[in-house]
Design a protein around this motif. Structure first.
Motif, PDB file in Angstrom:
ATOM      1  N   GLY A  23       0.813  -1.208   0.000  1.00 49.55           N
ATOM      2  CA  GLY A  23       0.000   0.000   0.000  1.00 49.55           C
ATOM      3  C   GLY A  23       0.846   1.257   0.000  1.00 49.55           C
ATOM      4  N   LEU A  24       1.926   1.249   0.775  1.00 49.31           N
ATOM      5  CA  LEU A  24       2.804   2.418   0.832  1.00 49.31           C
ATOM      6  C   LEU A  24       3.420   2.725  -0.535  1.00 49.31           C
ATOM      7  CD1 LEU A  24       4.675   1.796   4.216  1.00 49.31           C
ATOM      8  CD2 LEU A  24       2.950   3.541   3.757  1.00 49.31           C
ATOM      9  N   LYS A  25       3.719   1.685  -1.297  1.00 51.99           N
ATOM     10  CA  LYS A  25       4.362   1.877  -2.601  1.00 51.99           C
ATOM     11  C   LYS A  25       3.447   2.581  -3.600  1.00 51.99           C
ATOM     12  CE  LYS A  25       7.684  -1.955  -2.478  1.00 51.99           C
ATOM     13  NZ  LYS A  25       8.078  -3.259  -3.090  1.00 51.99           N
ATOM     14  N   ILE A  26       2.145   2.388  -3.472  1.00 54.82           N
ATOM     15  CA  ILE A  26       1.240   2.981  -4.464  1.00 54.82           C
ATOM     16  C   ILE A  26       0.488   4.194  -3.937  1.00 54.82           C
ATOM     17  CG2 ILE A  26       0.945   0.786  -5.659  1.00 54.82           C
ATOM     18  CD1 ILE A  26      -1.803   0.527  -4.381  1.00 54.82           C
ATOM     19  N   ALA A  27       0.656   4.508  -2.652  1.00 55.99           N
ATOM     20  CA  ALA A  27      -0.042   5.662  -2.077  1.00 55.99           C
ATOM     21  C   ALA A  27       0.477   6.955  -2.691  1.00 55.99           C
ATOM     22  CB  ALA A  27       0.149   5.683  -0.561  1.00 55.99           C
ATOM     23  N   THR A  28      -0.428   7.878  -2.966  1.00 59.15           N
ATOM     24  CA  THR A  28      -0.044   9.158  -3.564  1.00 59.15           C
ATOM     25  C   THR A  28      -0.361  10.343  -2.660  1.00 59.15           C
ATOM     26  OG1 THR A  28      -2.186   9.423  -4.686  1.00 59.15           O
ATOM     27  CG2 THR A  28      -0.451   8.247  -5.890  1.00 59.15           C
ATOM     28  N   GLY A  29      -0.953  10.093  -1.496  1.00 54.57           N
ATOM     29  CA  GLY A  29      -1.325  11.180  -0.598  1.00 54.57           C
ATOM     30  C   GLY A  29      -0.135  11.867   0.028  1.00 54.57           C
ATOM     31  N   ASP A  30      -0.358  13.077   0.493  1.00 52.52           N
ATOM     32  CA  ASP A  30       0.677  13.804   1.226  1.00 52.52           C
ATOM     33  C   ASP A  30       0.920  13.170   2.591  1.00 52.52           C
ATOM     34  OD1 ASP A  30       0.866  16.173  -0.668  1.00 52.52           O
ATOM     35  OD2 ASP A  30      -1.252  16.257  -0.106  1.00 52.52           O
ATOM     36  N   VAL A  31      -0.152  12.595   3.146  1.00 53.00           N
ATOM     37  CA  VAL A  31      -0.123  11.964   4.465  1.00 53.00           C
ATOM     38  C   VAL A  31      -0.713  10.571   4.340  1.00 53.00           C
ATOM     39  CG1 VAL A  31      -1.114  12.048   6.792  1.00 53.00           C
ATOM     40  CG2 VAL A  31      -0.257  14.144   5.719  1.00 53.00           C
ATOM     41  N   ILE A  32      -0.169   9.612   5.096  1.00 52.63           N
ATOM     42  CA  ILE A  32      -0.632   8.228   5.013  1.00 52.63           C
ATOM     43  C   ILE A  32      -1.045   7.731   6.391  1.00 52.63           C
ATOM     44  CG2 ILE A  32       0.007   5.849   4.436  1.00 52.63           C
ATOM     45  CD1 ILE A  32       2.037   6.999   2.441  1.00 52.63           C
ATOM     46  N   GLY A  33      -2.215   7.085   6.444  1.00 53.59           N
ATOM     47  CA  GLY A  33      -2.697   6.459   7.666  1.00 53.59           C
ATOM     48  C   GLY A  33      -3.022   5.003   7.405  1.00 53.59           C
ATOM     49  N   ILE A  34      -2.995   4.191   8.467  1.00 53.04           N
ATOM     50  CA  ILE A  34      -3.317   2.768   8.369  1.00 53.04           C
ATOM     51  C   ILE A  34      -4.624   2.523   9.121  1.00 53.04           C
ATOM     52  CG2 ILE A  34      -2.571   0.408   8.848  1.00 53.04           C
ATOM     53  CD1 ILE A  34      -0.652   1.772   6.959  1.00 53.04           C
ATOM     54  N   LEU A  35      -5.608   1.918   8.465  1.00 47.52           N
ATOM     55  CA  LEU A  35      -6.858   1.552   9.128  1.00 47.52           C
ATOM     56  C   LEU A  35      -7.069   0.054   8.936  1.00 47.52           C
ATOM     57  CD1 LEU A  35      -9.417   2.585  10.638  1.00 47.52           C
ATOM     58  CD2 LEU A  35     -10.548   2.638   8.398  1.00 47.52           C
ATOM     59  N   ASN A  36      -7.002  -0.704  10.042  1.00 56.29           N
ATOM     60  CA  ASN A  36      -7.171  -2.144   9.952  1.00 56.29           C
ATOM     61  C   ASN A  36      -8.599  -2.507   9.560  1.00 56.29           C
ATOM     62  OD1 ASN A  36      -4.491  -2.527  10.877  1.00 56.29           O
ATOM     63  ND2 ASN A  36      -5.177  -2.346  13.000  1.00 56.29           N
ATOM     64  N   ALA A  37      -8.766  -3.692   8.990  1.00 64.26           N
ATOM     65  CA  ALA A  37     -10.080  -4.129   8.519  1.00 64.26           C
ATOM     66  C   ALA A  37     -11.066  -4.333   9.661  1.00 64.26           C
ATOM     67  CB  ALA A  37      -9.940  -5.423   7.712  1.00 64.26           C
ATOM     68  N   ASP A  38     -10.566  -4.545  10.881  1.00 59.97           N
ATOM     69  CA  ASP A  38     -11.432  -4.728  12.044  1.00 59.97           C
ATOM     70  C   ASP A  38     -11.750  -3.420  12.753  1.00 59.97           C
ATOM     71  OD1 ASP A  38     -11.499  -7.474  11.715  1.00 59.97           O
ATOM     72  OD2 ASP A  38      -9.750  -7.804  12.974  1.00 59.97           O
ATOM     73  N   ASP A  39     -11.122  -2.326  12.325  1.00 56.45           N
ATOM     74  CA  ASP A  39     -11.247  -1.055  13.023  1.00 56.45           C
ATOM     75  C   ASP A  39     -12.098  -0.069  12.245  1.00 56.45           C
ATOM     76  OD1 ASP A  39      -9.437  -2.359  14.628  1.00 56.45           O
ATOM     77  OD2 ASP A  39      -7.702  -1.216  13.929  1.00 56.45           O
TER      78      ASP A  39
END
Length: 255
Positions: free
Chosen positions: A81-97
């Motif tokens: 996901g990090l390799k293809i992200a284009t945002g200025d800021v990156i967050g991680i949201l788990n599938a259970d959250d």
């Protein structure tokens, strides 16, 4: 839908990794889709689920990228996901959250209006797996100093938003670690390279589970060994009490 305007709008990428998560991922996706924020890129990395996870994800048109293929674990998937992200800021949201309300990303974005801020973190609550409205524990992160990390402190990783430029400069998750790659990354960013992180004093995440490192005593012992390795990898030496205090700090979450 009312969208809050930003003086200097930024683009936020949210990465959700999953496998066989059809029972919970709709809540995560809905909480992103409802954000009152103008520019969100939601990336879902699915580890070749054999249930209907992919079908659920495909029913949400706001998802910009869906990759469904075998991977080598959760942190390998996050790195995809990090390799293809284009945002200025990156967050991680788990599938259970899920996000606690519709204004989380607006509030996070506001902290990044200060261009000296490299990362933002906040508080989270643990909730019952079958009832996301029932809070079972609260993780209040609080402000920190470099000394805090030696005292076993760490921010809740699901609340940790980081500028993409920091990942590009300092690297992504170390996949040689099974359960402590998030801890290693935060030590590397916050302690070794002393990036500037700002505390957002409010709950932003509902988290359904405590994580694989706490599933059993055996897992906790293995996690402790990995926590030590996370320091060694970065050429850092914890205090003799650091790795003892780290799990003990979680006791306050029950108070």
């Amino acid at each position: 839908m009312i969208v809050l305007k930003q003086e200097n709008p930024i683009r936020i990428s949210i990465i959700t990794v999953c496998r066989n998560a059809e029972s919970t991922i709709a809540d995560a996706l809905t909480s992103v889709a409802k954000q009152q924020f103008p520019s969100v890129e939601h990336i879902v990395i699915d580890g070749a689920s054999v249930d209907n996870t992919r079908g659920v994800v495909e029913s949400f048109p706001h998802v910009r990228n869906l990759i469904s293929e075998k991977d080598d674990g959760i942190y390998h998937a996050m790195n995809k996901g990090l390799k293809i992200a284009t945002g200025d800021v990156i967050g991680i949201l788990n599938a259970d959250d899920l996000y606690v309300d519709d204004f989380v990303l607006s509030d996070v974005s506001r902290q990044f209006q200060d261009e000296t801020v490299d990362a933002v973190y906040a508080d989270l609550v643990y909730v019952d797996f079958n009832n996301a409205d029932r809070v079972t524990r609260t993780w209040k992160a609080g402000s920190y100093s470099l000394k805090s990390l030696y005292n076993g402190w760490m921010p809740p990783h699901p609340t940790f938003f980081v500028r993409r430029s920091v990942y590009e400069k300092l690297g992504s998750f170390n996949t040689s670690l099974v359960s402590a790659a998030d801890y290693e990354l935060m030590i590397r960013f916050l302690l070794k390279h002393t990036i500037k992180a700002k505390y957002l004093p409010r709950v932003i995440i509902k988290m359904r589970r405590g994580g694989i490192s706490n599933a059993s005593l055996k897992n906790r012992m293995r996690a402790n060994q990995e926590d030590r390795k996370a320091w060694e990898i970065n050429g850092l030496k914890p205090q003799f009490f650091t790795l003892i205090l780290k799990p003990l700090r979680k006791l306050s979450q029950f108070i």
